[in-house]
Write a protein that holds these residues in place. Structure first.
Motif, short mmCIF file in Angstrom:
data_model
loop_
_atom_site.label_atom_id
_atom_site.label_comp_id
_atom_site.label_asym_id
_atom_site.label_seq_id
_atom_site.Cartn_x
_atom_site.Cartn_y
_atom_site.Cartn_z
N ARG A 138 0.82 -1.21 0.00
CA ARG A 138 0.00 0.00 0.00
C ARG A 138 0.86 1.27 0.00
NH1 ARG A 138 -5.32 -1.28 1.20
NH2 ARG A 138 -5.64 -3.41 1.98
N ILE A 139 1.96 1.20 -0.72
CA ILE A 139 2.86 2.35 -0.80
C ILE A 139 2.16 3.52 -1.48
CG2 ILE A 139 5.03 3.19 -1.81
CD1 ILE A 139 6.12 0.36 -1.45
N TYR A 140 1.25 3.20 -2.40
CA TYR A 140 0.54 4.24 -3.13
C TYR A 140 -0.32 5.11 -2.22
CZ TYR A 140 -3.25 0.82 -2.78
OH TYR A 140 -4.19 -0.07 -2.31
N LYS A 141 -0.61 4.65 -0.99
CA LYS A 141 -1.39 5.44 -0.05
C LYS A 141 -0.54 6.50 0.65
CE LYS A 141 -5.21 2.31 0.83
NZ LYS A 141 -6.12 1.73 1.86
N ASN A 142 0.77 6.42 0.44
CA ASN A 142 1.69 7.43 0.97
C ASN A 142 2.19 8.25 -0.21
OD1 ASN A 142 3.87 8.91 1.97
ND2 ASN A 142 4.46 7.30 3.43
N PRO A 143 1.55 9.37 -0.53
CA PRO A 143 1.90 10.15 -1.74
C PRO A 143 3.37 10.54 -1.79
CG PRO A 143 -0.15 10.95 -0.77
CD PRO A 143 0.44 9.98 0.21
N ALA A 144 3.93 10.92 -0.65
CA ALA A 144 5.32 11.37 -0.63
C ALA A 144 6.26 10.24 -1.04
CB ALA A 144 5.69 11.89 0.75
N ASN A 145 6.07 9.05 -0.45
CA ASN A 145 6.90 7.89 -0.80
C ASN A 145 6.68 7.46 -2.24
OD1 ASN A 145 7.99 7.84 1.73
ND2 ASN A 145 7.48 5.72 2.17
N THR A 146 5.43 7.59 -2.72
CA THR A 146 5.12 7.22 -4.10
C THR A 146 5.87 8.11 -5.08
OG1 THR A 146 2.90 6.48 -3.43
CG2 THR A 146 3.27 6.90 -5.78
N VAL A 147 5.86 9.41 -4.78
CA VAL A 147 6.58 10.35 -5.64
C VAL A 147 8.07 10.07 -5.60
CG1 VAL A 147 7.21 12.78 -5.94
CG2 VAL A 147 4.84 12.16 -5.44
N MET A 148 8.61 9.83 -4.40
CA MET A 148 10.04 9.55 -4.29
C MET A 148 10.39 8.26 -5.02
SD MET A 148 12.58 9.39 -1.00
CE MET A 148 12.70 11.18 -0.96
N PHE A 149 9.54 7.24 -4.90
CA PHE A 149 9.78 5.98 -5.62
C PHE A 149 9.82 6.22 -7.12
CE2 PHE A 149 8.08 2.34 -7.95
CZ PHE A 149 8.96 1.34 -7.55
N GLY A 150 8.90 7.03 -7.63
CA GLY A 150 8.89 7.32 -9.05
C GLY A 150 10.12 8.07 -9.51
N ILE A 151 10.53 9.07 -8.72
CA ILE A 151 11.72 9.85 -9.08
C ILE A 151 12.96 8.97 -9.07
CG2 ILE A 151 13.25 11.70 -8.31
CD1 ILE A 151 10.76 13.15 -7.27
N LEU A 152 13.10 8.15 -8.03
CA LEU A 152 14.28 7.27 -7.93
C LEU A 152 14.32 6.26 -9.07
CD1 LEU A 152 14.29 6.58 -4.07
CD2 LEU A 152 15.88 8.05 -5.34
N SER A 153 13.15 5.74 -9.44
CA SER A 153 13.09 4.75 -10.53
C SER A 153 13.53 5.37 -11.85
CB SER A 153 11.67 4.20 -10.66
OG SER A 153 11.28 3.55 -9.47
N VAL A 154 13.06 6.59 -12.13
CA VAL A 154 13.46 7.29 -13.35
C VAL A 154 14.96 7.61 -13.32
CG1 VAL A 154 13.18 9.41 -14.69
CG2 VAL A 154 11.17 8.24 -13.76
N MET A 155 15.45 7.96 -12.12
CA MET A 155 16.85 8.33 -11.97
C MET A 155 17.79 7.16 -12.25
SD MET A 155 17.33 11.48 -11.42
CE MET A 155 19.04 11.37 -10.90
N LEU A 156 17.28 5.93 -12.19
CA LEU A 156 18.13 4.77 -12.44
C LEU A 156 18.79 4.83 -13.82
CD1 LEU A 156 15.98 1.90 -10.90
CD2 LEU A 156 18.28 2.57 -10.18
N VAL A 157 17.99 5.13 -14.84
CA VAL A 157 18.54 5.20 -16.19
C VAL A 157 19.53 6.35 -16.30
CG1 VAL A 157 17.99 5.47 -18.62
CG2 VAL A 157 16.45 4.17 -17.15
N PHE A 158 19.19 7.48 -15.67
CA PHE A 158 20.08 8.64 -15.71
C PHE A 158 21.34 8.39 -14.88
CE2 PHE A 158 15.94 11.21 -16.15
CZ PHE A 158 15.93 10.98 -17.52
N GLY A 159 21.19 7.70 -13.76
CA GLY A 159 22.34 7.42 -12.90
C GLY A 159 23.37 6.55 -13.58
N ALA A 160 22.90 5.58 -14.37
CA ALA A 160 23.82 4.70 -15.08
C ALA A 160 24.56 5.44 -16.19
CB ALA A 160 23.07 3.50 -15.66
#
Length: 515
Positions: A294-316
């Motif tokens: 139920r991570i989606y019920k925590n908007p802040a963590n959901t946003v951070m998860f999305g940002i970190l996931s996108v950053m993976l391609v950029f980080g590499a």
């Protein structure tokens, strides 16, 4: 007594760490024994068979320090074993970083890391394989200390600077491991947003400090040694941050990611098919975990998860944002190995549903073993191609030496001018999906590279044919090339491709700089 110290030390080494190390070592031998027990040089090896690795002009100021431990010779077995050991130690640190408890997970992590295609490319530059493997180890250590419960940010910064001082590309390993750790804490450990944000800010500060420390040391050494950065891979522009182009950088990042894992230009193969399966399975599994936790019920963590996931391609592909003109070849892609860790950690995480957990574990185990096996095959095929290229090039080298000896006046010459390159000698990687840098299907006797001051043909003639030539370069070479008697020379292997001009042996392998 040493015995007591070693016995006590052994009690601190967990069984899963031992499994990780020894599995990595065994798989490392299966993947790279061909290379470390044979002399399979590439073009750089012919020049750097013995070299002090003083690469300050390339920004690699710590490289000669770490390479000096195993001597400055290109020693296939010693350097290769050191490379395997340090990649194995890095894998152990990854296990510690993610608190891996299961021996199978630990073994798979070690095996995937040491057989990853970038390690094969590193082995092809064996004269620095020991140094680059230490850079990998230091980059993992920096991520480990940065993500501990009680992080040591200053130590991490120093480790980042040292790793970058060996080879700058390994900073992507640190970035990718940190991103994976943060995502892991969100998905599996339900970390609070406030705690995560605090960690992220500290990590950014530590990373900036590490890069700044690297730059300060580099600038100081350049001044002390009166050396300028070479125009290699855009080093000068990178250092001055004068060539930033966001759109171009994004394009490089996208192309590098696709080419590394999903290049189907030569048709679909096992490597690409496995990567598609791993990507789809991992995305589905993580999505299920997000719903279940139920991570989606925590908007802040959901946003951070999305940002970190996108950053993976950029980080590499982070180096592309500093210099979009960088050629992201396989030697620089060790950070991409972290993508496989997302998949492997699925085996580690427990599930309430025993039946589903069993299916999940078998899928991960069988797929991982297939990936490892395929990577071992890629390594051995690569070394086979390297052997053929070397033997083919050696044959041409002997013919060139014989042609020189048959040229009147050559016996009195101490200098050699090499014009152009052999046909089929330009490629620096072989397409096995992914491309393996440092190997070619053609010749390893390449054109002179004045940027880094090397002549492969001259070095090869000196080492293999008992010569003692110096090669002509710079303005003198440009002036030579414009002379009519040299313009009229034929290209190798025609009869008039070798001549003596002004006590200098001129050999024309191809066309170069003629007006």
């Amino acid at each position: 007594m040493p015995e007591k110290v070693l016995k006590k030390l052994n009690t601190y080494i967990l069984p899963q760490w031992k499994v990780c190390f020894f599995t990595a070592f065994l798989v490392g031998l299966m993947a790279h024994l061909y290379k470390i027990t044979n002399w399979l040089p590439n073009w750089d090896s012919l020049v750097f068979r013995y070299d002090s690795q003083n690469m300050v002009a390339l920004g690699r100021w710590f490289l000669p320090v770490v390479c000096s431990v195993s001597s400055f010779y290109d020693l296939p077995f010693l350097n290769g074993i050191i490379a395997i050991v340090f990649h194995a130690l890095g894998a152990v640190c990854i296990c510690r970083m993610f608190d891996v408890q299961k021996k199978i997970t630990a073994g798979l992590i070690g095996a995937v890391i040491v057989s990853f295609p970038t390690v094969t490319s590193v082995m092809m530059y064996n004269y620095v394989a020991d140094g680059y493997s230490i850079a990998f180890f230091l980059s993992v250590l920096s991520a480990f200390w940065m993500t501990k419960e009680k992080p040591k940010f200053l130590l991490s910064s120093v480790l980042i600077a040292l790793s970058a001082g060996i080879y700058q590309a390994y900073i992507t390993v640190t970035i990718m491991l940190i991103l994976l750790k943060l995502i892991d804490e969100i998905v599996y450990h339900n970390a609070s947003f406030g705690n995560l944000l605090k960690k992220v800010l500290h990590m950014i500060f530590s990373g900036i400090l590490g890069v700044a420390l690297y730059g300060i040391i580099l600038k100081a050494l350049l001044g002390i040694l009166s050396v300028k950065l070479l125009d290699y891979q855009g080093m000068g522009e990178t250092a001055s941050l004068s060539n930033i182009d966001l759109l171009a950088s994004l394009y490089v990042v996208k192309e590098t990611f696709v080419k590394c894992f999903f290049d189907v230009s030569g048709g679909v193969n096992v490597y690409v098919a496995l990567n598609y399966f791993v990507l789809i399975f991992t995305l589905v599994y993580y999505f299920k975990c997000i719903v279940k936790m139920r991570i989606y019920k925590n908007p802040a963590n959901t946003v951070m998860f999305g940002i970190l996931s996108v950053m993976l391609v950029f980080g590499a592909g982070v180096l592309a944002f500093v210099n979009p003109g960088v050629d992201y070849h396989n030697l620089m892609l060790m950070g991409y190995s972290v993508f496989y860790l997302f998949f492997l950690l699925i085996y580690e995480r427990e599930e309430e549903n025993e039946k589903y957990s069993s299916v999940k574990c078998w899928i991960v185990l069988i797929t991982a073993i297939t990936i490892i096996s395929n990577q071992i095959v890629i390594s051995n095929v690569s070394y086979h191609k390297a052997q053929i290229a070397y033997e083919k090039s050696y044959g041409v080298l002997v013919r060139i030496a014989d042609r020189i000896e048959q040229t009147p006046g050559s016996e009195a010459c101490k200098r050699i001018l090499v014009i152009g390159a052999l046909d089929d000698s330009e490629a620096y990687s072989v397409n096995l999906t992914p491309d393996i840098t440092g190997i070619t299907d053609g010749y390893i006797v390449r054109a002179d590279d004045e940027t880094v001051g090397q002549s492969v043909l001259t070095s090869s003639l000196n080492d293999y044919c008992g010569k003692n030539y110096e090669f002509v370069s710079g303005e003198e070479k440009k002036n030579f090339i414009q002379r009519e008697e040299i313009k009229s020379m034929k290209k190798w292997p025609q009869k008039d491709c070798v001549a003596v001009v002004d006590d200098t042996i001129v050999i024309k392998l191809g066309t170069e700089g003629e007006n």
